[in-house]
Design a protein around this motif. Sequence first.
Motif, PDB file in Angstrom:
ATOM      1  N   THR A 110       5.574  -4.964 -21.233  1.00  0.00           N
ATOM      2  CA  THR A 110       5.027  -4.179 -20.132  1.00  0.00           C
ATOM      3  C   THR A 110       3.811  -4.861 -19.522  1.00  0.00           C
ATOM      4  O   THR A 110       3.435  -4.559 -18.380  1.00  0.00           O
ATOM      5  CB  THR A 110       4.658  -2.759 -20.592  1.00  0.00           C
ATOM      6  N   GLY A 111       3.202  -5.789 -20.253  1.00  0.00           N
ATOM      7  CA  GLY A 111       2.150  -6.612 -19.655  1.00  0.00           C
ATOM      8  C   GLY A 111       2.709  -7.482 -18.545  1.00  0.00           C
ATOM      9  O   GLY A 111       2.015  -7.794 -17.575  1.00  0.00           O
ATOM     10  N   ALA A 112       3.985  -7.875 -18.654  1.00  0.00           N
ATOM     11  CA  ALA A 112       4.638  -8.623 -17.579  1.00  0.00           C
ATOM     12  C   ALA A 112       4.811  -7.749 -16.345  1.00  0.00           C
ATOM     13  O   ALA A 112       4.713  -8.231 -15.209  1.00  0.00           O
ATOM     14  CB  ALA A 112       5.986  -9.162 -18.052  1.00  0.00           C
ATOM     15  N   LEU A 113       5.075  -6.451 -16.545  1.00  0.00           N
ATOM     16  CA  LEU A 113       5.146  -5.528 -15.412  1.00  0.00           C
ATOM     17  C   LEU A 113       3.777  -5.434 -14.739  1.00  0.00           C
ATOM     18  O   LEU A 113       3.675  -5.468 -13.511  1.00  0.00           O
ATOM     19  CB  LEU A 113       5.595  -4.146 -15.884  1.00  0.00           C
ATOM     20  N   ALA A 114       2.712  -5.323 -15.529  1.00  0.00           N
ATOM     21  CA  ALA A 114       1.362  -5.278 -14.959  1.00  0.00           C
ATOM     22  C   ALA A 114       1.055  -6.560 -14.197  1.00  0.00           C
ATOM     23  O   ALA A 114       0.434  -6.528 -13.130  1.00  0.00           O
ATOM     24  CB  ALA A 114       0.329  -5.045 -16.063  1.00  0.00           C
ATOM     25  N   VAL A 115       1.509  -7.695 -14.724  1.00  0.00           N
ATOM     26  CA  VAL A 115       1.299  -8.963 -14.027  1.00  0.00           C
ATOM     27  C   VAL A 115       2.103  -8.998 -12.727  1.00  0.00           C
ATOM     28  O   VAL A 115       1.598  -9.418 -11.678  1.00  0.00           O
ATOM     29  CB  VAL A 115       1.680 -10.149 -14.942  1.00  0.00           C
ATOM     30  N   ALA A 116       3.365  -8.561 -12.767  1.00  0.00           N
ATOM     31  CA  ALA A 116       4.195  -8.560 -11.561  1.00  0.00           C
ATOM     32  C   ALA A 116       3.552  -7.703 -10.471  1.00  0.00           C
ATOM     33  O   ALA A 116       3.571  -8.070  -9.279  1.00  0.00           O
ATOM     34  CB  ALA A 116       5.596  -8.054 -11.884  1.00  0.00           C
ATOM     35  N   ARG A 117       2.980  -6.581 -10.847  1.00  0.00           N
ATOM     36  CA  ARG A 117       2.318  -5.718  -9.869  1.00  0.00           C
ATOM     37  C   ARG A 117       0.985  -6.321  -9.411  1.00  0.00           C
ATOM     38  O   ARG A 117       0.584  -6.162  -8.256  1.00  0.00           O
ATOM     39  CB  ARG A 117       2.117  -4.326 -10.470  1.00  0.00           C
ATOM     40  N   THR A 118       0.308  -7.029 -10.306  1.00  0.00           N
ATOM     41  CA  THR A 118      -0.940  -7.698  -9.933  1.00  0.00           C
ATOM     42  C   THR A 118      -0.688  -8.827  -8.950  1.00  0.00           C
ATOM     43  O   THR A 118      -1.526  -9.091  -8.070  1.00  0.00           O
ATOM     44  CB  THR A 118      -1.644  -8.235 -11.191  1.00  0.00           C
ATOM     45  N   LEU A 119       0.445  -9.501  -9.070  1.00  0.00           N
ATOM     46  CA  LEU A 119       0.755 -10.607  -8.159  1.00  0.00           C
ATOM     47  C   LEU A 119       0.806 -10.157  -6.704  1.00  0.00           C
ATOM     48  O   LEU A 119       0.667 -10.979  -5.790  1.00  0.00           O
ATOM     49  CB  LEU A 119       2.093 -11.252  -8.543  1.00  0.00           C
ATOM     50  N   ALA A 198      10.653   5.927 -15.206  1.00  0.00           N
ATOM     51  CA  ALA A 198      11.120   6.250 -13.857  1.00  0.00           C
ATOM     52  C   ALA A 198      11.459   5.006 -13.049  1.00  0.00           C
ATOM     53  O   ALA A 198      12.174   5.088 -12.057  1.00  0.00           O
ATOM     54  CB  ALA A 198      10.074   7.079 -13.129  1.00  0.00           C
ATOM     55  N   GLY A 199      10.941   3.856 -13.461  1.00  0.00           N
ATOM     56  CA  GLY A 199      11.212   2.623 -12.725  1.00  0.00           C
ATOM     57  C   GLY A 199      10.193   2.394 -11.629  1.00  0.00           C
ATOM     58  O   GLY A 199      10.440   2.719 -10.465  1.00  0.00           O
ATOM     59  N   PRO A 200       9.021   1.858 -11.965  1.00  0.00           N
ATOM     60  CA  PRO A 200       7.960   1.686 -10.966  1.00  0.00           C
ATOM     61  C   PRO A 200       8.325   0.641  -9.919  1.00  0.00           C
ATOM     62  O   PRO A 200       9.083  -0.300 -10.190  1.00  0.00           O
ATOM     63  CB  PRO A 200       6.768   1.217 -11.809  1.00  0.00           C
ATOM     64  N   ALA A 201       7.786   0.807  -8.731  1.00  0.00           N
ATOM     65  CA  ALA A 201       8.027  -0.153  -7.649  1.00  0.00           C
ATOM     66  C   ALA A 201       7.254  -1.448  -7.926  1.00  0.00           C
ATOM     67  O   ALA A 201       6.141  -1.419  -8.449  1.00  0.00           O
ATOM     68  CB  ALA A 201       7.579   0.439  -6.316  1.00  0.00           C
ATOM     69  N   ILE A 202       7.875  -2.568  -7.576  1.00  0.00           N
ATOM     70  CA  ILE A 202       7.234  -3.872  -7.710  1.00  0.00           C
ATOM     71  C   ILE A 202       7.273  -4.548  -6.343  1.00  0.00           C
ATOM     72  O   ILE A 202       8.341  -4.777  -5.784  1.00  0.00           O
ATOM     73  CB  ILE A 202       7.943  -4.747  -8.759  1.00  0.00           C
ATOM     74  N   GLU A 203       6.109  -4.863  -5.808  1.00  0.00           N
ATOM     75  CA  GLU A 203       6.023  -5.499  -4.504  1.00  0.00           C
ATOM     76  C   GLU A 203       6.132  -7.018  -4.641  1.00  0.00           C
ATOM     77  O   GLU A 203       5.988  -7.569  -5.732  1.00  0.00           O
ATOM     78  CB  GLU A 203       4.699  -5.127  -3.832  1.00  0.00           C
ATOM     79  N   ASP A 204       6.360  -7.682  -3.531  1.00  0.00           N
ATOM     80  CA  ASP A 204       6.437  -9.138  -3.527  1.00  0.00           C
ATOM     81  C   ASP A 204       5.059  -9.741  -3.773  1.00  0.00           C
ATOM     82  O   ASP A 204       4.034  -9.175  -3.355  1.00  0.00           O
ATOM     83  CB  ASP A 204       6.979  -9.641  -2.188  1.00  0.00           C
ATOM     84  N   PRO A 205       5.005 -10.911  -4.417  1.00  0.00           N
ATOM     85  CA  PRO A 205       3.706 -11.563  -4.644  1.00  0.00           C
ATOM     86  C   PRO A 205       3.061 -12.003  -3.330  1.00  0.00           C
ATOM     87  O   PRO A 205       3.747 -12.307  -2.353  1.00  0.00           O
ATOM     88  CB  PRO A 205       4.069 -12.780  -5.502  1.00  0.00           C
TER      89      PRO A 205
END
Length: 269
Positions: A110-119, A198-205
């Motif tokens: 889930t840290g990868a999810l936080a990173v993907a959202r941080t990007l 629920a499947g959080p949204a991930i935006e483009d970097p």
Amino acid sequence: MTSVLRPMEWAYPVAPVEREVLTAKPAENEADRQRPPVLFVPGLGHGAWAFAARWLEHAASRGFPAYAMSLRGHGGSASAPRTTLRAYTHDVTQVAARLPRQAVLVGHGTGALAVARTLARYPARAGVLVCPVFGGPGTALTALRRNPAGTLPALFGGRLRLRRGQLFGRELASASAREFAAQVKVPSAPLAQWQLLAGPAIEDPVGDPPVLVVGSPDDRVVPRGALERAARRYGGAPLLFPGMGHDVMLDARWQEPIDAILDWLDKSL
């Protein structure tokens, strides 16, 4: 797509917390000074210790200034009430922004999810998603099938419990597996857990940084199909290490994935 305006950030700011950040610096020489810092971000139940055990010093020995953080409620970081996935993303963004130079972000689980959202918020030099848990109904079904006793309480606001057999491959010595598993403590964060399911949204970097997905086809937390979908999202294929468990940074052959990551950074940056 990346959002420019974020009204939630202004209307409902994330509560500040003290964050644990561990550091390993390379030996000083002119070549090493040109390498970007690498920030390691662990996932649920793991703190900075999970990278400090093996990968942190190894990255520094390869010439990369290395940092490992703990998300709020994990490791040596302070906890905060009503923790959300947005709060975890805030933690990563704040720590990255305080590093001396534009950083490479490496997130696990889930840290990868936080990173993907941080990007989508921070112009990273590159991103590395290790065994990424991006959430959604498929994540819940996989967890229920492979770890029903540990997953079911989390669906109702309880703590998620991860089994040792999910985290490590068979090659890791039993004593080491027990030692590491004893340190895995998932905090009570029902809002974040429900958002994950629920499947959080991930935006483009922002800035189109290179992004690498790393994992194992034998991971009992993240199926191979999920690794391939995550890699396709960023225009590539996953780099796979058979025989390893979910915690590749702690498993018996821990050096193989980190060396592959650092080699990729040397070629990509």
